[in-house]
Design a protein around this motif. Structure first.
Motif, PDB file in Angstrom:
ATOM      1  N   VAL A 249       0.839  -1.205   0.000  1.00 42.43           N
ATOM      2  CA  VAL A 249       0.000   0.000   0.000  1.00 42.43           C
ATOM      3  C   VAL A 249       0.870   1.249   0.000  1.00 42.43           C
ATOM      4  O   VAL A 249       0.550   2.250  -0.659  1.00 42.43           O
ATOM      5  CB  VAL A 249      -0.952  -0.012   1.212  1.00 42.43           C
ATOM      6  CG1 VAL A 249      -1.654   1.332   1.378  1.00 42.43           C
ATOM      7  CG2 VAL A 249      -1.989  -1.131   1.059  1.00 42.43           C
ATOM      8  N   GLU A 250       2.000   1.198   0.716  1.00 40.77           N
ATOM      9  CA  GLU A 250       2.900   2.348   0.795  1.00 40.77           C
ATOM     10  C   GLU A 250       3.871   2.416  -0.374  1.00 40.77           C
ATOM     11  O   GLU A 250       4.763   3.259  -0.392  1.00 40.77           O
ATOM     12  CB  GLU A 250       3.683   2.289   2.118  1.00 40.77           C
ATOM     13  CG  GLU A 250       2.801   2.471   3.347  1.00 40.77           C
ATOM     14  CD  GLU A 250       3.580   2.340   4.637  1.00 40.77           C
ATOM     15  OE1 GLU A 250       4.774   1.940   4.586  1.00 40.77           O
ATOM     16  OE2 GLU A 250       3.005   2.631   5.705  1.00 40.77           O
ATOM     17  N   ARG A 251       3.719   1.506  -1.337  1.00 37.35           N
ATOM     18  CA  ARG A 251       4.559   1.465  -2.549  1.00 37.35           C
ATOM     19  C   ARG A 251       6.035   1.222  -2.226  1.00 37.35           C
ATOM     20  O   ARG A 251       6.927   1.672  -2.947  1.00 37.35           O
ATOM     21  CB  ARG A 251       4.423   2.767  -3.357  1.00 37.35           C
ATOM     22  CG  ARG A 251       3.004   3.071  -3.844  1.00 37.35           C
ATOM     23  CD  ARG A 251       2.541   2.044  -4.864  1.00 37.35           C
ATOM     24  NE  ARG A 251       1.329   2.452  -5.539  1.00 37.35           N
ATOM     25  CZ  ARG A 251       0.094   2.121  -5.152  1.00 37.35           C
ATOM     26  NH1 ARG A 251      -0.067   1.370  -4.067  1.00 37.35           N
ATOM     27  NH2 ARG A 251      -0.962   2.517  -5.828  1.00 37.35           N
TER      28      ARG A 251
ATOM     29  N   ASN B 197      -7.500  -1.321  -1.772  1.00 37.59           N
ATOM     30  CA  ASN B 197      -7.548  -0.066  -2.514  1.00 37.59           C
ATOM     31  C   ASN B 197      -6.164   0.318  -3.027  1.00 37.59           C
ATOM     32  O   ASN B 197      -5.195   0.339  -2.279  1.00 37.59           O
ATOM     33  CB  ASN B 197      -8.099   1.045  -1.607  1.00 37.59           C
ATOM     34  CG  ASN B 197      -8.354   2.327  -2.377  1.00 37.59           C
ATOM     35  OD1 ASN B 197      -8.781   2.296  -3.519  1.00 37.59           O
ATOM     36  ND2 ASN B 197      -8.090   3.455  -1.744  1.00 37.59           N
ATOM     37  N   GLY B 198      -6.074   0.610  -4.310  1.00 43.97           N
ATOM     38  CA  GLY B 198      -4.814   1.026  -4.916  1.00 43.97           C
ATOM     39  C   GLY B 198      -3.956  -0.103  -5.430  1.00 43.97           C
ATOM     40  O   GLY B 198      -2.886   0.137  -5.985  1.00 43.97           O
ATOM     41  N   LEU B 199      -4.412  -1.359  -5.248  1.00 41.25           N
ATOM     42  CA  LEU B 199      -3.623  -2.497  -5.699  1.00 41.25           C
ATOM     43  C   LEU B 199      -4.409  -3.330  -6.708  1.00 41.25           C
ATOM     44  O   LEU B 199      -5.630  -3.486  -6.598  1.00 41.25           O
ATOM     45  CB  LEU B 199      -3.228  -3.386  -4.515  1.00 41.25           C
ATOM     46  CG  LEU B 199      -2.346  -2.769  -3.438  1.00 41.25           C
ATOM     47  CD1 LEU B 199      -2.021  -3.805  -2.370  1.00 41.25           C
ATOM     48  CD2 LEU B 199      -1.063  -2.183  -4.024  1.00 41.25           C
ATOM     49  N   ASP B 200      -3.693  -3.874  -7.666  1.00 40.78           N
ATOM     50  CA  ASP B 200      -4.251  -4.850  -8.598  1.00 40.78           C
ATOM     51  C   ASP B 200      -3.986  -6.223  -7.992  1.00 40.78           C
ATOM     52  O   ASP B 200      -2.828  -6.637  -7.874  1.00 40.78           O
ATOM     53  CB  ASP B 200      -3.584  -4.713  -9.969  1.00 40.78           C
ATOM     54  CG  ASP B 200      -4.154  -5.670 -10.994  1.00 40.78           C
ATOM     55  OD1 ASP B 200      -5.222  -6.256 -10.721  1.00 40.78           O
ATOM     56  OD2 ASP B 200      -3.534  -5.848 -12.057  1.00 40.78           O
TER      57      ASP B 200
ATOM     58  N   SER C 286      -1.976  -0.736  -8.826  1.00 40.90           N
ATOM     59  CA  SER C 286      -2.952  -0.560  -9.905  1.00 40.90           C
ATOM     60  C   SER C 286      -2.628   0.698 -10.700  1.00 40.90           C
ATOM     61  O   SER C 286      -1.881   1.564 -10.259  1.00 40.90           O
ATOM     62  CB  SER C 286      -4.367  -0.475  -9.327  1.00 40.90           C
ATOM     63  OG  SER C 286      -4.467   0.592  -8.407  1.00 40.90           O
ATOM     64  N   ALA C 287      -3.201   0.772 -11.884  1.00 36.55           N
ATOM     65  CA  ALA C 287      -3.031   1.942 -12.765  1.00 36.55           C
ATOM     66  C   ALA C 287      -1.570   2.167 -13.126  1.00 36.55           C
ATOM     67  O   ALA C 287      -1.162   3.291 -13.427  1.00 36.55           O
ATOM     68  CB  ALA C 287      -3.611   3.201 -12.122  1.00 36.55           C
ATOM     69  N   ARG C 288      -0.778   1.110 -13.081  1.00 33.70           N
ATOM     70  CA  ARG C 288       0.624   1.243 -13.481  1.00 33.70           C
ATOM     71  C   ARG C 288       1.096  -0.075 -14.071  1.00 33.70           C
ATOM     72  O   ARG C 288       1.089  -1.101 -13.398  1.00 33.70           O
ATOM     73  CB  ARG C 288       1.499   1.613 -12.285  1.00 33.70           C
ATOM     74  CG  ARG C 288       2.946   1.925 -12.687  1.00 33.70           C
ATOM     75  CD  ARG C 288       3.779   2.310 -11.483  1.00 33.70           C
ATOM     76  NE  ARG C 288       4.120   1.168 -10.651  1.00 33.70           N
ATOM     77  CZ  ARG C 288       4.767   1.254  -9.501  1.00 33.70           C
ATOM     78  NH1 ARG C 288       5.094   2.432  -9.019  1.00 33.70           N
ATOM     79  NH2 ARG C 288       5.060   0.179  -8.810  1.00 33.70           N
ATOM     80  N   LYS C 289       1.484  -0.049 -15.331  1.00 35.28           N
ATOM     81  CA  LYS C 289       1.973  -1.267 -15.960  1.00 35.28           C
ATOM     82  C   LYS C 289       3.368  -1.591 -15.449  1.00 35.28           C
ATOM     83  O   LYS C 289       4.131  -0.696 -15.074  1.00 35.28           O
ATOM     84  CB  LYS C 289       1.985  -1.102 -17.482  1.00 35.28           C
ATOM     85  CG  LYS C 289       0.593  -1.036 -18.093  1.00 35.28           C
ATOM     86  CD  LYS C 289       0.648  -1.022 -19.606  1.00 35.28           C
ATOM     87  CE  LYS C 289      -0.759  -1.028 -20.201  1.00 35.28           C
ATOM     88  NZ  LYS C 289      -0.733  -1.027 -21.687  1.00 35.28           N
TER      89      LYS C 289
END
Length: 347
Positions: free
Chosen positions: A137-139, A153-156, A301-304
């Motif tokens: 979550v914190e990248r 939330n925020g992860l694929d 998510s939202a990042r290839k």
């Protein structure tokens, strides 16, 4: 912030003492102390707790240690790349994995990556399942294996592997073995339908959860995912767990049940550490209800994915498939190749 400060910080943390680190670095201790204080001032948080016996890292210090190692590695790789020129995939990839799974999976993965992609540097965060999720979550990690976390939330997040839970322990008199039953020949409808994605099931005895709950148990506290799952199952059945020992340390739990102090619930990925069969050691699958853990493969998510991260992902999935197919991991692969994230196309 200077690279030298990062090197000093890493040396102090690994030495556990400012004086020992100063000796190893050939730096005067007052100068080293000043550098650490300057770094803490720049970051706005203490990195160490000081005592008369040495220094121990704070929670922020442990997190910064992982980041600092990666930064220094990237700087070193940058110099090497400029000196030797291009040639093959390269980059830094951080993988976050629950610690019980790390010992089974990461050895084969890292060994293979060393051969196939020697220029990709892989950093590992192996921790509690909650901390693995936090790192994603914190990248702070590029790839994560989450436990029973289908929607973050925020992860694929993709369903990856499902494994059963077992009761393990020393059964000197065979009393617990007498409570077990052999699985029905032919396996369940579920396992028949999934044989293409799993090895032939090992013929292990089965024990009803109600009987397992009454055994003297050595378990971690409720903040750990396995204990929480066991507690939920007991609550659903109106049962009370027979806790003989409770400790947070997985090493202490392992030492206790190896010493015959009680039984513990263990996922399939960890039962390979059990003593050989025939030495009064019981490993029985929990049924009624069946307890299982589901692992999910997570990326931002939202990042290839870049090509280096995708290469690590491919090896991770392929080695998981090999472990399951060989029977070394009594689990079921849920992930299909078409579900894997795509690359960005950038080197």
């Amino acid at each position: 912030m200077e690279l030298r400060s990062l090197r000093y910080f890493i040396a102090v943390l690994e030495a556990g003492s400012l004086s020992r680190a100063a000796g190893a670095l050939y730096v005067a201790q007052p100068a080293l102390t000043a550098q650490i204080k300057k770094l803490e001032g720049e970051l706005g948080t203490p990195l160490f707790e000081r005592s008369h016996v040495g220094v121990t890292p704070t929670a922020a210090g442990l997190q910064f240690y992982q980041d600092a190692r990666k930064l220094l590695s990237d700087a070193s790789a940058m110099r090497e790349r400029l000196q030797r020129g291009p040639g093959g995939l390269e980059g830094s990839v951080t993988v976050a994995v629950p610690f019980l799974l790390a010992s089974l999976l990461l050895g084969p993965v890292l060994a293979r990556l060393k051969q196939s992609h020697p220029r990709i540097r892989v950093f590992v965060i192996d921790d509690l399942s909650l901390m693995v999720r936090k790192a994603m979550v914190e990248r702070r990690a590029d790839i994560g294996i989450l436990v029973d976390s289908e929607d973050v939330n925020g992860l694929d997040v993709k369903a990856f592997v499902r494994e059963a839970m077992f009761v393990c322990g020393h059964d000197g008199g065979g009393e617990v073995a007498a409570m077990t039953a052999q699985p029905v020949a032919g396996a369940s409808k579920r396992s028949k339908a999934r044989n293409a994605h799993r090895a032939a099931p090992v013929a292990r005895p089965e024990i009803p959860f109600a009987r397992a709950a009454g055994l003297p148990l050595v378990l971690q506290s409720r903040r750990f995912s396995i204990r929480a799952q066991v507690e939920r199952a007991a609550m659903d059945l109106g049962l009370e767990l027979n806790i003989a020992h409770e400790h947070d340390s997985a090493r202490v739990i392992r030492s206790l049940y190896l010493a015959g102090a009680g039984f513990t619930f263990s996922p399939a990925c960890a039962i390979g550490d059990a003593p050989p069969r025939g030495k009064q050691w019981l490993v029985a699958r929990v049924v009624q209800p069946e307890l299982a853990r589901t692992y999910f493969l997570a990326t931002a998510s939202a990042r290839k994915l870049d090509d280096a991260t995708r290469a690590v992902m491919d090896v991770l999935v392929d080695e998981t498939r090999r472990l399951i197919a060989s029977g070394r991991w009594e689990a079921e692969l849920l992930l299909r190749d078409e579900a894997l994230p795509k690359t960005s196309g950038r080197p």
